[in-house]
Write a protein that holds these residues in place. Structure first.
Motif, short mmCIF file in Angstrom:
data_model
loop_
_atom_site.label_atom_id
_atom_site.label_comp_id
_atom_site.label_asym_id
_atom_site.label_seq_id
_atom_site.Cartn_x
_atom_site.Cartn_y
_atom_site.Cartn_z
N LEU A 62 0.86 -1.18 0.00
CA LEU A 62 0.00 0.00 0.00
C LEU A 62 0.90 1.23 0.00
O LEU A 62 1.67 1.44 0.94
CB LEU A 62 -0.91 -0.01 1.22
N ARG A 63 0.80 2.02 -1.07
CA ARG A 63 1.63 3.22 -1.23
C ARG A 63 0.77 4.45 -0.96
O ARG A 63 -0.24 4.68 -1.62
CB ARG A 63 2.19 3.26 -2.66
N ILE A 64 1.18 5.24 0.05
CA ILE A 64 0.38 6.38 0.50
C ILE A 64 1.21 7.65 0.41
O ILE A 64 2.33 7.71 0.91
CB ILE A 64 -0.10 6.17 1.96
N ASP A 65 0.64 8.67 -0.22
CA ASP A 65 1.28 9.99 -0.27
C ASP A 65 1.03 10.69 1.06
O ASP A 65 -0.12 11.06 1.36
CB ASP A 65 0.70 10.80 -1.44
N CYS A 66 2.06 10.86 1.86
CA CYS A 66 1.88 11.43 3.20
C CYS A 66 1.48 12.90 3.17
O CYS A 66 1.02 13.43 4.18
CB CYS A 66 3.16 11.25 4.02
N ARG A 67 1.61 13.55 2.03
CA ARG A 67 1.19 14.95 1.91
C ARG A 67 -0.31 15.05 1.67
O ARG A 67 -0.92 16.08 1.93
CB ARG A 67 1.96 15.61 0.76
N ASN A 68 -0.90 13.98 1.17
CA ASN A 68 -2.34 13.94 0.92
C ASN A 68 -2.81 12.51 1.10
O ASN A 68 -3.21 11.83 0.17
CB ASN A 68 -2.64 14.43 -0.51
N TYR A 69 -2.73 12.03 2.36
CA TYR A 69 -2.90 10.61 2.67
C TYR A 69 -4.33 10.11 2.56
O TYR A 69 -4.56 8.89 2.56
CB TYR A 69 -2.34 10.30 4.05
N MET A 70 -5.32 11.00 2.47
CA MET A 70 -6.70 10.55 2.39
C MET A 70 -7.13 10.21 0.97
O MET A 70 -8.01 9.37 0.76
CB MET A 70 -7.64 11.62 2.96
N THR A 71 -6.52 10.81 -0.02
CA THR A 71 -6.98 10.61 -1.40
C THR A 71 -5.91 10.08 -2.35
O THR A 71 -6.23 9.46 -3.37
CB THR A 71 -7.53 11.93 -1.98
N LYS A 72 -4.64 10.31 -2.06
CA LYS A 72 -3.59 9.87 -2.97
C LYS A 72 -2.91 8.61 -2.42
O LYS A 72 -2.09 8.68 -1.52
CB LYS A 72 -2.55 10.98 -3.18
N PHE A 73 -3.29 7.48 -3.00
CA PHE A 73 -2.73 6.20 -2.59
C PHE A 73 -2.85 5.21 -3.74
O PHE A 73 -3.57 5.44 -4.71
CB PHE A 73 -3.45 5.67 -1.34
N GLU A 74 -2.14 4.10 -3.61
CA GLU A 74 -2.16 3.07 -4.64
C GLU A 74 -1.89 1.72 -3.99
O GLU A 74 -1.04 1.61 -3.11
CB GLU A 74 -1.10 3.35 -5.70
N VAL A 75 -2.63 0.71 -4.42
CA VAL A 75 -2.39 -0.66 -3.97
C VAL A 75 -1.60 -1.37 -5.07
O VAL A 75 -2.10 -1.55 -6.18
CB VAL A 75 -3.70 -1.40 -3.68
N MET A 76 -0.36 -1.76 -4.78
CA MET A 76 0.52 -2.36 -5.78
C MET A 76 0.70 -3.84 -5.49
O MET A 76 1.02 -4.24 -4.36
CB MET A 76 1.88 -1.66 -5.76
N ARG A 77 0.47 -4.66 -6.49
CA ARG A 77 0.69 -6.10 -6.37
C ARG A 77 2.04 -6.45 -6.98
O ARG A 77 2.37 -6.00 -8.07
CB ARG A 77 -0.43 -6.88 -7.07
#
Length: 424
Positions: free
Chosen positions: A269-284
């Motif tokens: 789970l990749r989370i942008d800590c500057r905008n952690y509620m909306t900018k994220f990605e689940v990488m397999r």
């Protein structure tokens, strides 16, 4: 008898950490006792030798590997000693560790280590002390004053004391406690410590990463943003926000992003800590899931940041992956042992003798502070499984040395049951 019998799949090697000098990777094999070097350019594997004073067929000997002035320092997982390999002299050294004063698990003795000034500090896992070894002066110091305070305060809920993730912030190391919902801060400068409880959080915290200002932690259901005093500034529901359900056991903060590695799923789970509620990605990173056993319950063997890159080993196929530009890429295929070491016949009698000596060290614990009625030192079953020594101290009223052989390697309740069988 052949050492290759101890490989998980043919001649495929795996490990828990590595050191890279730019051209070569050095690693302690997780399969058995062996140190290897792998040329990344030439794709050539070299067997460098066995670690001293360790059993030939023991798996998971070492975890973290640190470099200090061209000496590779290996942190014990199941090993009885700190392993040192001199890159210049091509020689091995062994620093024996003292027996702990309380029961400890076997393959996770120390999960974290750091080089600080001229010393290496190793932090539990399961062991009941912190190791400080001054590499230049060859002096070993044990720090265990914190252990009794932790046990008395939190009643030692499990033998695992601290988790895999840690963060060094200036002179302090922050570890995640398995005994309470919070962190353990240890000062490397003066060996002081602090138990930091996180108010309002009742789940165990499994991961910890530091972004330069705040600490990010995850529980089974929440992502927490904390200050260094343990105050929660943000609390995020992981499933509701990111759509991911399950435990995370490793994390890395890298270039404004928090990477959370799932425990038994091949996802990050990749989370942008500057905008952690909306900018994220689940990488397999693996197409097929592997059914993991109790003995290999993580989807990755390790997650490490090295020279501004994030590396991890996929347990299902033992490939080394790295995260580059926000994507998971294959860095290195599984390393196959072509050195002949795994195929070499080993004298069965030597292995038998070595295994007996190893079992004596691994499973039995000499506690010099306790005597039987004849004033003899008492041996206690030691590790492999959690309960052992503390269980015997607190539950079993009488203990006979002659009964040991029936309980080695068994769990606490079974030990109790066996020891209370009256002799006919």
């Amino acid at each position: 008898m052949k050492i290759q019998d101890n490989y998980p799949e043919g001649k495929m090697l795996w490990f828990n950490d590595f050191y890279c000098d730019g051209n070569n990777m050095f690693f302690s094999a997780g399969n058995f006792n062996g140190l290897y070097a792998y040329s990344i350019v030439n794709k050539k594997l070299s067997f460098l030798g066995k670690f001293k004073d360790e059993y030939a067929l023991c798996i998971q000997l070492y975890g973290n590997v640190n470099n200090f002035e061209n000496q590779l320092i290996f942190t014990p997982l199941s090993a009885n000693s700190i392993g040192i390999y001199d890159l210049y002299n091509k020689s091995f050294e062994s620093i024996a560790l003292p027996m702990p004063k309380a029961a400890c698990g076997y393959e996770c003795k120390f999960l974290n280590s750091v080089i600080y000034k001229n010393s290496i500090f190793a932090f539990p896992g399961y062991c009941s002390y912190i190791v400080e070894y001054n590499i230049k002066n060859k002096k070993l110091i044990i720090h265990d004053s914190w252990y009794n305070e932790l046990s008395n305060r939190y009643k030692k809920k499990s033998n695992l004391l601290f988790h895999f993730d840690s963060a060094q912030i200036n002179d302090d190391i922050y570890l995640l406690s398995e005994q309470y919902s919070g962190m353990f801060r240890y000062c490397l400068l003066d060996n002081t410590y602090e138990f930091i409880e996180i108010a309002g959080i009742y789940e165990n915290i499994h991961t910890l990463s530091y972004d330069g200002n705040y600490i990010w932690c995850s529980t089974n259901s929440k992502l927490l943003k904390l200050n260094l005093k343990g105050k929660v500034t943000e609390e995020i529901d992981i499933f509701a926000t990111y759509g991911v359900k399950g435990d995370f056991y490793y994390s890395i903060y890298h270039k404004d992003y928090l990477f959370l590695f799932a425990c038994q799923m091949s996802i990050v789970l990749r989370i942008d800590c500057r905008n952690y509620m909306t900018k994220f990605e689940v990488m397999r990173y693996c197409k097929e899931e592997k059914k993991y056993t109790n003995y290999e319950y993580h989807a990755t063997d390790f997650v490490k940041k090295k020279k501004d890159k994030v590396f991890f080993m996929c347990r299902s196929d033992r490939t080394i992956l790295n995260i580059a530009d926000g994507n998971v890429e294959r860095y290195l295929d599984a390393i196959i042992d072509t050195t002949g070491y795994a195929e070499r016949n080993v004298d069965a009698n030597d292995i038998y003798i070595e295994s007996i000596n190893f079992d004596e060290k691994k499973n039995r614990y000499l506690h010099k502070d306790n005597k039987d009625k004849d004033n003899r030192n008492i041996f206690y079953e030691r590790t492999l499984f959690p309960e052992s020594l503390d269980f015997m101290f607190n539950v079993i009223d009488s203990f006979k040395i002659g009964k040991q052989s029936c309980c080695v390697g068994d769990m606490g309740k079974k030990i109790y049951r066996l020891l209370n069988i009256k002799e006919k």
